[in-house]
Scaffold this motif. Structure first.
Motif, short mmCIF file in Angstrom:
data_model
loop_
_atom_site.label_atom_id
_atom_site.label_comp_id
_atom_site.label_asym_id
_atom_site.label_seq_id
_atom_site.Cartn_x
_atom_site.Cartn_y
_atom_site.Cartn_z
N THR A 9 0.84 -1.19 0.00
CA THR A 9 0.00 0.00 0.00
C THR A 9 0.88 1.25 0.00
O THR A 9 1.82 1.37 0.79
N THR A 10 0.58 2.16 -0.89
CA THR A 10 1.35 3.40 -0.95
C THR A 10 0.69 4.45 -0.06
O THR A 10 -0.52 4.43 0.14
N ALA A 11 1.50 5.36 0.46
CA ALA A 11 0.96 6.41 1.33
C ALA A 11 1.88 7.61 1.30
O ALA A 11 3.09 7.48 1.07
N ASN A 12 1.29 8.77 1.53
CA ASN A 12 2.06 9.99 1.73
C ASN A 12 2.19 10.19 3.24
O ASN A 12 1.18 10.35 3.94
N VAL A 13 3.41 10.15 3.74
CA VAL A 13 3.65 10.20 5.18
C VAL A 13 4.41 11.47 5.52
O VAL A 13 5.48 11.74 4.96
N THR A 55 11.42 9.13 -0.77
CA THR A 55 10.63 7.90 -0.75
C THR A 55 11.31 6.88 0.15
O THR A 55 12.54 6.87 0.30
N ASN A 59 6.32 4.45 0.12
CA ASN A 59 5.82 5.67 0.75
C ASN A 59 6.58 6.91 0.28
O ASN A 59 7.80 6.88 0.11
N SER A 60 5.84 8.00 0.13
CA SER A 60 6.42 9.31 -0.13
C SER A 60 6.49 10.06 1.19
O SER A 60 5.49 10.13 1.93
N LEU A 61 7.66 10.61 1.49
CA LEU A 61 7.89 11.20 2.81
C LEU A 61 8.14 12.70 2.73
O LEU A 61 8.83 13.19 1.83
N MET A 219 10.41 5.12 9.59
CA MET A 219 9.28 4.37 9.04
C MET A 219 9.21 2.97 9.64
O MET A 219 8.12 2.47 9.97
N ASN A 223 6.05 1.92 11.95
CA ASN A 223 5.20 0.79 11.59
C ASN A 223 5.10 -0.23 12.72
O ASN A 223 4.03 -0.78 13.00
#
Length: 233
Positions: A9-13, A55, A59-61, A219, A223
């Motif tokens: 799953t991708t997410a912007n964090v 990244t 995830n994009s950070l 990260m 998590n």
């Protein structure tokens, strides 16, 4: 029939990143120059954090940055002014905290990562830094990564403070990234606004490398903290 593989799953964090400044110097040296050289380094680091888009896996950070400056925190009207850098009243000894101190404690405890920007004093950690961080118990820092940025006006880049910080951070429960940033002769490297005088200076390659490690650790630990919290519920 083989089951279809499900990708991550991708997410912007937006990582909650707290920056601690180690110097409380507030006087011009007899030979001239900045009252506090660390202001240049702080601006350089904060600019790198707030402008950074990276990244980590899928995830994009980005970074949401909070800065704690001992001149402000311990200064007149500062939330820890009454306790002082000597830690007369550590927060973990008090059942009731002022709203300002409580907010600072919650910000530190809620952070995903820490960055320390500091010189060395007498080959060790400046008292303003140890007092600032030491006001809050290890439960605030545990299972969080920390990046170390040291600096000096001379050739050694504050590295002895970096070595002293590793056991200090370990005792607080924070995990220091293996990559260090040591910036020597800062006045020759950075302008007053924190911008590099020479963007090709090889010493400036240290910060992106260290931040990459901090983000990876942030990260992974985030998590795992989330997983443990879900299991506890």
């Amino acid at each position: 029939m083989a089951a279809a593989k499900v990708g991550p799953t991708t997410a912007n964090v937006a990582l909650k990143t707290v920056v601690f400044l180690g110097s409380s110097r507030n006087i011009t040296p007899p030979w001239g120059g900045d009252k506090r050289t660390g202001d240049r380094v702080l601006k350089y680091v904060v600019s790198a954090l707030t402008g950074r888009e990276s990244t980590c896996g899928p995830n994009s950070l980005t970074h949401n940055v909070t800065v704690y400056d001992p001149l402000v925190v311990f200064g007149p009207g500062g939330c820890l002014a009454d306790s002082g850098a000597e830690i007369q009243a550590p927060t973990f000894f008090s059942s009731e905290l002022s709203p300002e101190v409580q907010q600072m404690k919650e910000t530190i405890a809620g952070a995903d990562a820490y960055i320390i920007v500091t010189p060395e004093y007498n080959h060790s950690i400046p008292p303003a830094l140890s007092g600032l961080m030491g006001h809050f118990g290890g439960s605030c820092y545990k299972y969080k990564p920390c990046g170390i940025v040291t600096y000096s006006v001379g050739p050694w880049g504050g590295m002895r403070a970096a070595m002293a910080l590793r056991p200090f951070l370990a005792e607080l429960g924070a995990l220091s990234a293996s990559s260090l940033v040591g910036l020597p002769s800062v006045g020759d490297m950075l302008n007053e606004d924190g911008t590099p005088k020479d963007t090709e200076n090889r010493m400036l390659k240290q910060l992106p490398a260290m931040l990459e490690q901090v983000e990876f650790l942030a990260m992974a630990l985030k998590n795992q903290r989330d997983l443990v919290a879900q299991t506890a519920n």
